[in-house]
Design a protein around this motif. Structure first.
Motif, PDB file in Angstrom:
ATOM      1  N   PHE A 461       0.493  -1.306   0.154  1.00 47.01           N
ATOM      2  CA  PHE A 461      -0.008   0.120  -0.208  1.00 47.01           C
ATOM      3  C   PHE A 461       1.047   1.031   0.027  1.00 47.01           C
ATOM      4  O   PHE A 461       1.974   1.645   0.835  1.00 47.01           O
ATOM      5  CB  PHE A 461      -1.161  -0.044   1.211  1.00 47.01           C
ATOM      6  CG  PHE A 461      -1.574   1.602   1.563  1.00 47.01           C
ATOM      7  CD1 PHE A 461      -2.756   1.461   1.031  1.00 47.01           C
ATOM      8  CD2 PHE A 461      -0.972   2.538   1.568  1.00 47.01           C
ATOM      9  CE1 PHE A 461      -3.592   2.138   0.797  1.00 47.01           C
ATOM     10  CE2 PHE A 461      -2.254   3.207   1.915  1.00 47.01           C
ATOM     11  CZ  PHE A 461      -3.465   3.488   1.236  1.00 47.01           C
ATOM     12  N   PHE A 462       0.788   2.179  -1.012  1.00 43.45           N
ATOM     13  CA  PHE A 462       1.590   3.429  -0.807  1.00 43.45           C
ATOM     14  C   PHE A 462       0.403   4.649  -1.282  1.00 43.45           C
ATOM     15  O   PHE A 462      -0.557   4.096  -2.187  1.00 43.45           O
ATOM     16  CB  PHE A 462       2.170   3.812  -2.656  1.00 43.45           C
ATOM     17  CG  PHE A 462       2.720   4.447  -2.465  1.00 43.45           C
ATOM     18  CD1 PHE A 462       4.747   4.229  -2.108  1.00 43.45           C
ATOM     19  CD2 PHE A 462       2.624   6.171  -2.840  1.00 43.45           C
ATOM     20  CE1 PHE A 462       5.192   5.474  -2.125  1.00 43.45           C
ATOM     21  CE2 PHE A 462       3.443   6.706  -2.842  1.00 43.45           C
ATOM     22  CZ  PHE A 462       4.907   6.757  -3.140  1.00 43.45           C
ATOM     23  N   GLY A 463       0.437   5.340  -0.461  1.00 49.24           N
ATOM     24  CA  GLY A 463      -0.482   6.515   0.126  1.00 49.24           C
ATOM     25  C   GLY A 463       0.204   7.316  -0.600  1.00 49.24           C
ATOM     26  O   GLY A 463       1.225   7.808   0.403  1.00 49.24           O
ATOM     27  N   THR A 488       3.961  -0.428   3.490  1.00 45.85           N
ATOM     28  CA  THR A 488       2.774   0.675   3.828  1.00 45.85           C
ATOM     29  C   THR A 488       3.499   1.435   3.571  1.00 45.85           C
ATOM     30  O   THR A 488       5.085   1.627   4.852  1.00 45.85           O
ATOM     31  CB  THR A 488       2.147   0.234   5.276  1.00 45.85           C
ATOM     32  OG1 THR A 488       2.967   0.380   6.201  1.00 45.85           O
ATOM     33  CG2 THR A 488       0.976  -0.383   4.901  1.00 45.85           C
ATOM     34  N   VAL A 489       3.735   2.808   2.993  1.00 41.24           N
ATOM     35  CA  VAL A 489       4.811   4.176   2.844  1.00 41.24           C
ATOM     36  C   VAL A 489       3.262   4.558   3.045  1.00 41.24           C
ATOM     37  O   VAL A 489       2.413   4.752   2.011  1.00 41.24           O
ATOM     38  CB  VAL A 489       4.903   4.028   2.012  1.00 41.24           C
ATOM     39  CG1 VAL A 489       5.707   4.970   1.339  1.00 41.24           C
ATOM     40  CG2 VAL A 489       6.020   2.786   1.476  1.00 41.24           C
ATOM     41  N   HIS A 490       3.785   6.079   3.346  1.00 38.72           N
ATOM     42  CA  HIS A 490       3.295   7.000   3.051  1.00 38.72           C
ATOM     43  C   HIS A 490       3.733   8.615   2.813  1.00 38.72           C
ATOM     44  O   HIS A 490       4.827   9.036   3.720  1.00 38.72           O
ATOM     45  CB  HIS A 490       2.506   7.613   4.614  1.00 38.72           C
ATOM     46  CG  HIS A 490       1.340   6.661   5.343  1.00 38.72           C
ATOM     47  ND1 HIS A 490       0.257   5.996   3.985  1.00 38.72           N
ATOM     48  CD2 HIS A 490       1.338   4.926   5.593  1.00 38.72           C
ATOM     49  CE1 HIS A 490      -0.335   4.654   4.737  1.00 38.72           C
ATOM     50  NE2 HIS A 490       0.061   4.273   5.742  1.00 38.72           N
ATOM     51  N   VAL A 491       2.994   9.156   2.339  1.00 42.70           N
ATOM     52  CA  VAL A 491       3.279  10.535   1.974  1.00 42.70           C
ATOM     53  C   VAL A 491       2.819  11.609   2.324  1.00 42.70           C
ATOM     54  O   VAL A 491       1.699  11.842   2.095  1.00 42.70           O
ATOM     55  CB  VAL A 491       3.697  10.796   0.280  1.00 42.70           C
ATOM     56  CG1 VAL A 491       4.149  12.046  -0.030  1.00 42.70           C
ATOM     57  CG2 VAL A 491       4.425   9.849  -0.055  1.00 42.70           C
ATOM     58  N   SER A 498      -2.654   6.715   9.969  1.00 49.46           N
ATOM     59  CA  SER A 498      -2.496   6.074   9.031  1.00 49.46           C
ATOM     60  C   SER A 498      -0.923   5.664   9.099  1.00 49.46           C
ATOM     61  O   SER A 498      -0.864   4.088   9.173  1.00 49.46           O
ATOM     62  CB  SER A 498      -2.506   6.158   7.792  1.00 49.46           C
ATOM     63  OG  SER A 498      -3.487   6.103   7.609  1.00 49.46           O
ATOM     64  N   HIS A 499      -0.075   6.147  10.432  1.00 46.23           N
ATOM     65  CA  HIS A 499       1.158   5.092   9.922  1.00 46.23           C
ATOM     66  C   HIS A 499       1.786   4.993  10.993  1.00 46.23           C
ATOM     67  O   HIS A 499       2.724   4.448  10.913  1.00 46.23           O
ATOM     68  CB  HIS A 499       2.475   7.250  10.735  1.00 46.23           C
ATOM     69  CG  HIS A 499       1.931   8.465   9.011  1.00 46.23           C
ATOM     70  ND1 HIS A 499       1.803   9.323   9.478  1.00 46.23           N
ATOM     71  CD2 HIS A 499       1.364   8.036   8.310  1.00 46.23           C
ATOM     72  CE1 HIS A 499       1.736   9.993   8.786  1.00 46.23           C
ATOM     73  NE2 HIS A 499       1.573   9.218   7.466  1.00 46.23           N
ATOM     74  N   ASP A 505       7.171  -4.203   6.633  1.00 42.01           N
ATOM     75  CA  ASP A 505       8.223  -3.220   6.396  1.00 42.01           C
ATOM     76  C   ASP A 505       6.623  -1.778   6.326  1.00 42.01           C
ATOM     77  O   ASP A 505       5.947  -1.634   5.371  1.00 42.01           O
ATOM     78  CB  ASP A 505       9.238  -3.337   5.434  1.00 42.01           C
ATOM     79  CG  ASP A 505      10.098  -2.448   5.051  1.00 42.01           C
ATOM     80  OD1 ASP A 505      10.113  -1.874   6.432  1.00 42.01           O
ATOM     81  OD2 ASP A 505      10.349  -2.677   4.338  1.00 42.01           O
ATOM     82  N   ALA A 506       7.660  -0.811   6.217  1.00 43.17           N
ATOM     83  CA  ALA A 506       6.987   0.503   6.387  1.00 43.17           C
ATOM     84  C   ALA A 506       7.603   2.198   6.326  1.00 43.17           C
ATOM     85  O   ALA A 506       8.607   1.835   7.282  1.00 43.17           O
ATOM     86  CB  ALA A 506       5.950   0.933   7.927  1.00 43.17           C
ATOM     87  N   TYR A 507       6.937   3.354   6.213  1.00 40.23           N
ATOM     88  CA  TYR A 507       8.086   3.790   5.427  1.00 40.23           C
ATOM     89  C   TYR A 507       6.906   5.182   5.965  1.00 40.23           C
ATOM     90  O   TYR A 507       6.324   5.541   5.110  1.00 40.23           O
ATOM     91  CB  TYR A 507       9.175   3.761   4.323  1.00 40.23           C
ATOM     92  CG  TYR A 507       9.167   2.728   4.192  1.00 40.23           C
ATOM     93  CD1 TYR A 507      11.023   2.866   4.112  1.00 40.23           C
ATOM     94  CD2 TYR A 507       9.256   2.149   3.721  1.00 40.23           C
ATOM     95  CE1 TYR A 507      12.122   1.866   3.754  1.00 40.23           C
ATOM     96  CE2 TYR A 507      10.106   0.662   3.647  1.00 40.23           C
ATOM     97  CZ  TYR A 507      12.224   1.147   3.246  1.00 40.23           C
ATOM     98  OH  TYR A 507      12.738  -0.492   3.573  1.00 40.23           O
ATOM     99  N   ILE A 508       7.416   6.283   6.375  1.00 40.34           N
ATOM    100  CA  ILE A 508       7.213   7.485   6.500  1.00 40.34           C
ATOM    101  C   ILE A 508       8.065   8.048   5.755  1.00 40.34           C
ATOM    102  O   ILE A 508       8.748   8.867   5.914  1.00 40.34           O
ATOM    103  CB  ILE A 508       6.614   7.853   7.701  1.00 40.34           C
ATOM    104  CG1 ILE A 508       5.532   7.450   8.710  1.00 40.34           C
ATOM    105  CG2 ILE A 508       6.021   9.941   7.869  1.00 40.34           C
ATOM    106  CD1 ILE A 508       5.456   7.694  10.057  1.00 40.34           C
TER     107      ILE A 508
END
Length: 784
Positions: A461-463, A488-491, A498-499, A505-508
């Motif tokens: 999931f990329f947001g 999951t990645v959030h811009v 959501s973060h 694996d997860a990125y902000i």
């Protein structure tokens, strides 16, 4: 709760001194620098930035003050001095952060560094940009199919970022584009595209100066689009009828004091907005509008019998429409008893609304999410358009359809191709311009994306912006879906829920805000946005970035595309972000309406995209505007729930507070509804409180009723006596999103039914160790 007396009657107008005090309060709370006044004065100006709040268009770019109270809150939230640095994440595990409120998370301030979640410590740790892009690209390339990835888009994304995003994702190989339109105005586009050939509103701002009547359905402009009140105020002052349909009495639809009107402010005056206010039942709009149409057709029949001028526009109907005779017969067959019962209005009220419509030569119909978030939302919009077609109120000055969208560029994102069901012609153009074959099969919308994650069919999931975990329905299911993801990645600009609901694996990835200078190789860059009335204009930030490490949204998308596609791509992604004129040149090659894009958008105020329906050209298979017949629905989930229960079943609508923009909580007050320092409130009629054997100030739990048999609850809401029809309730989202079943969505458009949730009310049962507050402690008073 921060206030011992959270419910206090508010009798003032929308706007006025309360709005000015609120702006000052938020500037102080967000510790906005002394340049904050200059920042506000640059909002919606030719050489400034587009407000990151709503999508209401700008008048003429000549006023010094082109911002409203809630726009000022959005600007203050972005221009804040508060910073969410790596030190914040070093002090808190994700589990600890998750225990804080959304309000607290928002107020930690602007994110400053890219971060990656570390499973061993349960903390987000800083990561270099190049490494972040390389790792995310490696995840994407390792998928068994591009269709295992989801690419969500928020409506605040610019045209340039949205265009690059859809281009990257389609070259990657999927049409999985869930976006915020899927949760708000999807029914508007779906209904109007089939009926009149375009999925956008047909009016421009100048039409509000000419309309003899403005009908407003399911909308609260005082909170959601405050600048719209200026247009309504001017229309009211010149004598236009403003007819509002809303279950709740909303202050912005009653009276407004313009903070720019010195005399009005000096004398604490205000302007009455609605000439008529009809409090129909939640979801009763289709029945009400159909009743108005029935009245107009009856008046027309009487005119024919009397030898008088026809009430309907027979010439327009004959030349421009199809299906009128069958439609009129179906309306005639609908019983008034059904219309009255399902609308919640009397026949006299509906006939009065129909008379106003019949007597007005130019009519605009506006609507918001109070229309779009129902199972029968597409049918309701068809009925509103039917009403307009009856008297030729599309394609002439002062008249037309006006879906009022929320996010500042949600319409532009869709124009740029953010859509899970792209047209073959659009995909052909991408192929011809860029030399790759885009995927042809449809992708996942928001509901489909959640289902695909739950079932393990989508693993990434990329947001691009937004707050997916909190904005979506069926909160428990959505959180479970996101946690099943491998990535999951959030811009984003700020920390949100959501973060903290992440994959393995997860990125902000923090980005520049709309108010900030975007410096690239060719110098400071501007982006473009499209407002709710199809005006496209430039937006250029004026503030220094919140942190030197921040990247723009176009830069993040381009660098991710470069890291993911590598030599496989035919596009020089990094070159594009050196000068955004290059992106706009490509947009002009794909979309004919954007010819000479760079020159036209530099004209102050920008340019208007053509609208075929506004020109009375109907781009659908029939080549005509269509009358669409629908029976008044009598077998909705709430009907079935009431038939199966002896206890009272209510219809709950979720709504915003005044200190809120979608899932962003700016503050804890809802001034116009008289709520201060509390968000877990339930607005309810006094007689319904008595029928439940309760009193205002009691605490209750809510349980939604759904055909899937899953028990969904939301605990501890304060009963607030309010002017709302019996059998109807209102409460804030996202606190009540957990009650919306994932399986309950609009026919044809699949928008969650957040405005029509069947619920039952129970006395609150406190969690162990938590004491229940009583009305005696709170000291409630009635709120009208």
């Amino acid at each position: 709760m921060s206030d011992k007396n959270p419910i206090r009657r508010y009798d003032g107008p929308a706007g006025g001194w309360g709005a000015l005090r609120s702006v000052a309060k938020h500037l102080i709370e967000q510790d906005v620098p002394v340049s904050g006044a200059r920042t506000l004065l640059s909002a919606n100006q030719p050489d400034g930035f587009d407000c990151p709040g709503c999508a209401w268009p700008d008048r003429d770019h000549t006023s010094t003050f082109e911002f409203c109270e809630n726009g000022a809150k959005a600007v203050a939230a972005e221009a804040t001095k508060h910073r969410a640095t790596p030190e914040l994440f070093a002090e808190h595990t994700v589990a600890e952060l998750a225990r804080y409120s959304d309000y607290w998370l928002e107020n930690q301030g602007r994110l400053t560094h890219p971060m990656r979640w570390d499973a061993a410590s349960d903390k987000y740790l800083p990561i270099a940009w190049d490494e972040a892009f390389a790792r995310i690209g490696e995840h994407l390339r390792a998928l068994a199919s591009p269709d295992e990835a989801l690419f969500y888009t928020s409506g605040r994304c610019s045209n340039e970022a949205a265009f690059l995003y859809q281009l990257f994702v389609r070259e990657f190989g999927t049409n999985n584009f869930p976006d915020c339109s899927n949760m708000c105005h999807e029914p508007s586009g779906t209904a109007m595209k089939a009926q009149i050939g375009v999925g956008k509103g047909t009016v421009q701002l100048r039409d509000f100066e000419l309309a003899q009547a403005i009908f407003i359905f399911g909308q609260n402009p005082g909170t959601n689009h405050p600048r719209m009140l200026g247009e309504l105020r001017q229309a009211a002052k010149r004598g236009a009828a403003i007819v509002s349909f809303n279950p709740l009495r909303e202050r912005g639809l009653e009276k407004f004091a313009d903070p720019q009107d010195k005399l009005e402010m000096l004398h604490n005056g205000s302007t009455r907005i609605s000439s008529d206010y009809f409090q129909l039942r939640i979801g009763g709009d289709l029945a009400a509008v159909k009743g108005m149409i029935k009245r107009v057709l009856e008046l027309d029949a009487q005119a024919q019998r009397d030898g008088a001028a026809r009430v309907i526009d027979t010439a327009f109907i004959a030349e421009h429409t199809q299906g009128f005779d069958a439609f009129a017969a179906e309306v005639a067959a609908e019983a008034w008893d059904t219309i009255v019962a399902e609308s919640g209005l009397s026949q006299d009220e509906i006939e009065r609304a129909g008379d106003i419509y019949a007597q007005s030569d130019s009519v605009i119909c506006c609507w918001g999410m109070g229309i779009t978030q129902h199972k029968h939302s597409v049918a309701t919009i068809h009925m509103i358009v039917n009403l307009l077609l009856l008297r030729g109120n599309i394609g002439r000055p002062g008249a037309g359809a006006c879906p009022v969208r929320g996010h500042s560029n949600v319409q532009g994102d869709r124009t740029m191709g953010i859509y899970e069901k792209p047209s073959p012609a659009f995909l052909d153009r991408l192929r011809d311009v860029f030399g790759f074959e885009p995927p042809r099969h449809h992708g996942h919308d928001t509901v489909g994306a959640i289902q695909a994650m739950l079932e393990g069919r989508c693993k990434t999931f990329f947001g691009l912006g937004g707050n997916f975990a909190t904005a979506t329905p069926d909160t428990e299911a959505t959180h479970r879906a996101l946690r099943r993801c491998d990535l999951t990645v959030h811009v984003t600009t700020k920390l949100n829920r959501s973060h903290l609901v992440h994959g393995r694996d997860a990125y902000i990835l923090p980005c520049l805000g709309r108010t900030e200078i975007d410096l690239q190789a060719a110098g400071a860059q501007g982006v473009t946005v499209e407002d709710s009335m199809s005006m496209v204009h430039l937006s250029s930030g004026i503030n220094a970035p919140a942190a030197p490490q921040l990247l723009s949204e176009p830069a993040i998308v381009a660098r991710l595309a470069h890291a993911t596609l590598g030599e496989r791509s035919r596009i020089d992604w990094l070159d594009l972000i050196g000068d955004y004129d290059r992106i706009r040149d490509l947009i002009a090659q794909v979309f004919d309406d954007f010819h000479d894009f760079n020159a036209r958008v530099r004209v102050p105020g920008g340019f208007h995209l053509p609208n075929a329906a506004a020109e009375r050209r109907w781009i659908n298979p029939q080549g005509k505007a269509l009358f669409k017949a629908h029976a008044v629905p009598t077998d909705l989930p709430v009907h079935r729930a009431r038939a199966s229960r002896e206890q009272p079943v209510f219809t709950l609508a979720t709504t915003r507070s005044h200190d809120q923009y979608n899932t962003t909580i700016y503050g804890m007050n809802d001034r116009y509804r008289g709520v201060f320092g509390e968000r877990r409130v339930l607005f309810i009629h006094a007689d319904d409180i008595a029928a439940l054997g309760m009193k205002a100030g009691d605490w209750v739990d809510l349980e939604s009723l759904c055909d899937d048999g899953v028990k969904r609850t939301a605990a501890r809401f304060l009963l607030v006596e309010y002017n709302i029809p019996r059998g109807c309730l209102a409460a804030y989202y996202p606190e009540t999103n957990s009650l919306v079943p994932l399986s309950s969505f609009a026919d044809e458009a699949r928008t969650p039914t957040s405005k029509s949730i069947p619920v039952i009310v129970h006395p609150h049962v406190p969690a162990r160790g938590r004491e229940l507050q009583s009305a005696k402690d709170i000291g409630l008073v009635r709120v009208d």
